[in-house]
Motif scaffolding. Structure first.
Motif, short mmCIF file in Angstrom:
data_model
loop_
_atom_site.label_atom_id
_atom_site.label_comp_id
_atom_site.label_asym_id
_atom_site.label_seq_id
_atom_site.Cartn_x
_atom_site.Cartn_y
_atom_site.Cartn_z
N TYR A 95 -0.25 -1.64 5.08
CA TYR A 95 -0.81 -2.80 4.40
C TYR A 95 -2.31 -2.61 4.26
O TYR A 95 -3.01 -2.33 5.23
CB TYR A 95 -0.55 -4.07 5.18
N TYR A 105 -6.54 -5.59 -5.19
CA TYR A 105 -5.32 -4.76 -5.19
C TYR A 105 -4.75 -4.77 -3.78
O TYR A 105 -5.42 -4.37 -2.83
CB TYR A 105 -5.64 -3.34 -5.64
N LYS A 107 -1.62 -3.69 -1.16
CA LYS A 107 -0.43 -2.90 -0.82
C LYS A 107 0.16 -3.57 0.41
O LYS A 107 -0.37 -3.44 1.51
CB LYS A 107 -0.80 -1.46 -0.51
N THR A 110 5.56 -3.68 -0.88
CA THR A 110 6.40 -3.81 -2.06
C THR A 110 6.45 -2.46 -2.77
O THR A 110 5.71 -1.54 -2.43
CB THR A 110 5.85 -4.89 -3.03
N SER A 111 7.28 -2.35 -3.79
CA SER A 111 7.41 -1.08 -4.50
C SER A 111 6.23 -0.80 -5.41
O SER A 111 6.09 0.30 -5.92
CB SER A 111 8.70 -1.08 -5.31
N HIS A 112 5.40 -1.78 -5.64
CA HIS A 112 4.25 -1.63 -6.52
C HIS A 112 3.03 -2.33 -5.90
O HIS A 112 3.18 -3.16 -5.00
CB HIS A 112 4.56 -2.26 -7.89
N ASP A 113 1.85 -1.98 -6.37
CA ASP A 113 0.63 -2.66 -5.92
C ASP A 113 0.56 -4.02 -6.60
O ASP A 113 0.89 -4.17 -7.77
CB ASP A 113 -0.62 -1.86 -6.28
#
Length: 179
Positions: A95, A105, A107, A110-113
């Motif tokens: 994270y 942004y 992280k 999840t699978s995406h930012d």
């Protein structure tokens, strides 16, 4: 039965000025300015105002109503003189947060930012990748953004993962399933 009134006098710092206009006030300070829409917040006219150059007196029908307005005005004055800030922590493996231009942004597993666009007048700092500091003059806007960011990955009671408030909220850790 006689009506009782409650009053409170709020002293304004020397570097804070305010302008009265139709239906509201605009407070100016070193960090910015905020507008308070009195006609919208008090449509029935339960509050009376008396102001001088360095003091503002609130006169109301009940102490609770005067206290509500005193807190709102104190928050505005604190915001335009010193600012409000909220600190969030990201807990979890991988994270992290990064600030670029007017976006955060994230992280957070999840699978995406996740890109979160910041509104005008809000400053964001990331002292380290797992810490987010929000700063601005409007307390309501700052806390709303913090709640929106926390809602993206709420704190988990079982795994201690998520986006946490740094101060003021106690998160209870639960034990998992036992054999």
């Amino acid at each position: 039965m006689a009506r009782t009134t409650s009053t409170y006098t709020l002293c304004l710092p020397s570097h804070v000025t305010f302008q009265s206009h139709h239906g509201g006030w605009t407070f100016h300070g070193p960090l910015g300015s905020l507008t308070l829409d009195i006609a919208h917040m008090d449509p029935h006219g339960c509050i009376a105002w008396h102001y001088t150059e360095h003091a503002l007196t609130i006169i109301g029908t009940t102490p609770a109503l005067v206290g509500l307005w005193r807190g709102r005005l104190a928050s505005i004055i604190h915001g335009i003189t010193r600012g409000h800030s909220v600190m969030l922590y990201l807990r979890g493996i991988g994270y992290r947060a990064q600030v670029r231009d007017e976006y955060i942004y994230l992280k957070v597993g999840t699978s995406h930012d996740i890109m979160y666009r910041l509104p005008q007048g809000i400053r964001v700092y990331t002292p380290d990748p797992t810490c987010i500091v929000l700063f601005g003059v409007d307390r309501g806007q700052i806390t709303q953004i913090a709640a929106s960011l926390t809602h993206l990955r709420p704190p988990s009671a079982y795994q201690s993962k998520g986006i946490y408030y740094a101060h003021g909220v106690h998160y209870r850790r639960k034990t998992g399933k036992r054999k």
